[in-house]
Design an enzyme around this catalytic site. Structure first.
Site, PDB file in Angstrom:
ATOM      1  N   HIS A   1     -13.081   2.754   0.205  1.00  0.00           N
ATOM      2  CA  HIS A   1     -13.026   1.776   1.311  1.00  0.00           C
ATOM      3  C   HIS A   1     -13.706   0.462   0.902  1.00  0.00           C
ATOM      4  O   HIS A   1     -14.240  -0.249   1.754  1.00  0.00           O
ATOM      5  CB  HIS A   1     -13.757   2.299   2.572  1.00  0.00           C
TER       6      HIS A   1
ATOM      7  N   ARG B   1     -11.036  16.088   6.496  1.00  0.00           N
ATOM      8  CA  ARG B   1     -11.828  16.366   5.278  1.00  0.00           C
ATOM      9  C   ARG B   1     -13.214  16.866   5.653  1.00  0.00           C
ATOM     10  O   ARG B   1     -13.800  16.395   6.634  1.00  0.00           O
ATOM     11  CB  ARG B   1     -11.954  15.092   4.442  1.00  0.00           C
TER      12      ARG B   1
ATOM     13  N   GLU C   1      -8.224  -4.882   5.464  1.00  0.00           N
ATOM     14  CA  GLU C   1      -8.165  -4.602   4.033  1.00  0.00           C
ATOM     15  C   GLU C   1      -7.010  -5.350   3.371  1.00  0.00           C
ATOM     16  O   GLU C   1      -7.101  -5.756   2.218  1.00  0.00           O
ATOM     17  CB  GLU C   1      -8.003  -3.090   3.816  1.00  0.00           C
TER      18      GLU C   1
ATOM     19  N   ASN D   1       0.876  -1.165   0.000  1.00  0.00           N
ATOM     20  CA  ASN D   1       0.000   0.000   0.000  1.00  0.00           C
ATOM     21  C   ASN D   1       0.917   1.220   0.000  1.00  0.00           C
ATOM     22  O   ASN D   1       1.483   1.581   1.026  1.00  0.00           O
ATOM     23  CB  ASN D   1      -0.888  -0.031   1.242  1.00  0.00           C
TER      24      ASN D   1
ATOM     25  N   ARG E   1      -2.697  -2.086  -3.331  1.00  0.00           N
ATOM     26  CA  ARG E   1      -3.896  -1.295  -3.070  1.00  0.00           C
ATOM     27  C   ARG E   1      -3.882  -0.082  -3.990  1.00  0.00           C
ATOM     28  O   ARG E   1      -2.905   0.670  -4.015  1.00  0.00           O
ATOM     29  CB  ARG E   1      -3.909  -0.829  -1.621  1.00  0.00           C
TER      30      ARG E   1
END
Ligand code: AMP
Length: 388
Positions: free
Chosen positions: A174, A235, A378, A7, A85
């Site tokens: 996600h 965010r 993940e 990742n 990823r």
């Protein structure tokens, strides 16, 4: 089969090595502060280390990873594939793919939708393909799980020709996490995933809520980019676009400054002025900081609001699942969200919610809607996709 999962971020490279014969995690680590100074840490069973070292670029970081991998990989075995990823798969990729030059070029093109993520993902792929030229590399997209969202739920209310021309639509993110926790929830309930209506809540630094019908995403709170939806650590979440006009005019900001403001200085951090870290927000709110309390309450409210709307989308709900840093670790947030869902016959098991640990149901056996906590994984999901 040994699968290396990478990742690659702008200044970090997370890595995991799985033996997929039995899904054992052999190695878990991260190179951080790449291009700044460099921090390298990993654990493998009882072994592990954390050290500072110069990491001028991703190439050097991957070399370090390979050094550790060589120590860990059992004798006579080698890495069979690398799973990467990738945040944005654009309109084209509805599932994981074998990486070719064309795929890599597409990932670079989709930086249009994920400027903070796709360029670093592509860089990681380039470096890894160079170092492992003879084994397959697979791209696993955060957006892929959401390709099942119907057209009416992914179109924005702008002229259709512009949506078509630029691929402007809801993509959602996600995906590996929502898919993983949905599957685990079905196992916890001992029911087939294809029979379930689920709302999955990934609440961490980045947050998204997803409506999952029979294992497929029907809607999700993030949009064309990961900026939309619930407020997050830094965010802003959903915003009236006219606010951008006002800030450009009154604060004399250009679009780069606005993007920076909405991505890095907003959300929990922007509202509280304390931190983007929810633990610190909760602590400050407990000590009487009114802005921290406001930030905490808005996050809780946003999550609740999306759950409510997704129950309408699904025409009912069998279970609500909480995951990621906040979803897994804040019993107070879960209780506060669930407190407003008692009209559904939802009964929270206070003890399971507050004192339980790990993957579990936190609703009572008589609750009409189940509530689950499932730590996400993940990386394992990416390794599984790579094998598939
Ligand atoms: P993630 O992005 O999934 O790693 O989640 C990071 C977020 O989880 C941060 O805002 C952390 O403050 C939050 N978090 C981690 N542990 C806890 C905890 N015990 N209670 C509340 N929030 C937590």
């Amino acid at each position: 089969m040994l699968v290396l999962v990478l990742n690659s971020g702008s200044s970090s490279l997370k890595f995991n090595l799985f033996d997929m014969t039995d899904e054992t995690l052999l190695l878990d680590g991260m190179a951080e502060r790449i291009g700044v100074d460099g921090l390298f840490r990993w654990t493998a069973g009882k072994e592990g280390e954390s050290r500072e070292l110069p990491l001028p670029d991703h190439d050097t970081a991957l070399r370090e990873v390979l050094g550790v991998v060589a120590r860990i990989v059992p004798k006579g075995r080698h890495i069979n594939a690398v799973g990467h990823r990738v945040v944005h798969g654009g309109p084209k990729y509805g599932e994981s793919v074998l990486i070719t030059d064309e795929v890599l070029a597409d990932i670079e093109t989709y930086a249009l939708y994920a400027p903070l993520h796709n360029p670093s993902n592509a860089l990681g792929i380039r470096v890894a393909r160079h170092d492992f030229p003879d084994i397959p590399h697979i791209a696993v997209f955060d957006t892929a799980f959401h390709h099942s969202i119907p057209d009416y739920a992914r179109i924005y209310g702008i002229p259709f020709e512009l949506s078509q021309k630029y691929g402007i639509r809801r993509y959602g993110f996600h995906g590996s996490s929502h898919a993983f926790v949905a599957a685990r929830t079905a196992i916890l309930l001992a029911r087939p995933l294809r029979s379930l209506k689920l709302v999955t809540c990934h609440i961490g630094n980045g947050t998204s809520v997803c409506a999952v019908l029979q294992g497929h995403s029907m809607d999700t709170s993030m949009g064309m980019t990961p900026l939309q939806g619930v407020i997050m650590g830094t965010r802003c979440g959903t915003l009236d676009p006219s606010i951008v006009d006002l800030l450009i005019e009154k604060e004399h900001l250009d679009y780069r400054a606005i993007t920076d403001l909405l991505n890095k200085k907003s959300g929990l951090l922007g509202i509280s002025g304390v931190s983007s870290d929810f633990r610190e927000i909760e602590m400050a709110a407990d000590q009487g900081n009114a802005r921290a309390a406001l930030a905490r309450d808005l996050l809780t409210y946003d999550v609740r609001k999306f759950i409510g709307s997704y129950i309408a989308v699904l025409d009912g709900v069998d279970a609500i699942t909480f995951t990621a840093g906040i979803g897994t670790n804040s019993p107070r947030l879960r209780a506060e969200v669930c407190r407003h869902l008692t009209y559904l016959g939802l009964e929270l098991d206070e003890q399971a919610n507050t004192t339980g640990t790990g993957e579990r149901l936190i609703s009572t056996p008589t609750s009409k809607v189940a509530v689950a906590v499932v730590p996400t994984n993940e990386e394992l999901m990416i390794a599984r996709e790579t094998v598939k």
